[in-house]
Scaffold this motif. Structure first.
Motif: not given
Length: 83
Positions: A49-56
């Protein structure tokens, strides 16, 4: 320096978060080496959802940068796995 081939290789790999095993990308990778960087133009499917950040688990797994004048994600060691 030369830019990467935009069409890129035909082989795709799935990139997962090393901590929670959530799928992050489907990526056209060339060669047999470790995953050091992901060129943005070679990403087939982006599940974040956000660049370079895990959604979980919300950890930062990469940094946004320019490699040879092309936008890319530089992977942080040990944060991602690929199959």
């Amino acid at each position: 320096m030369a830019k990467p081939n935009p069409k890129g290789p035909s082989r795709t790999v799935d990139i997962f978060c090393a901590k929670c095993k959530a799928q992050l990308f489907k990526y056209r990778k060339g060669g047999k080496g470790a995953l050091v960087k992901c060129f943005k133009e070679r990403i087939v499917d982006d599940y974040t959802k956000t660049a370079c950040v895990c959604p979980n688990c919300s950890i930062t797994f990469a940094r946004d940068c320019l490699v040879r004048g092309t936008p890319a994600f530089k992977m942080i060691g040990g944060k991602v796995t690929m199959k």
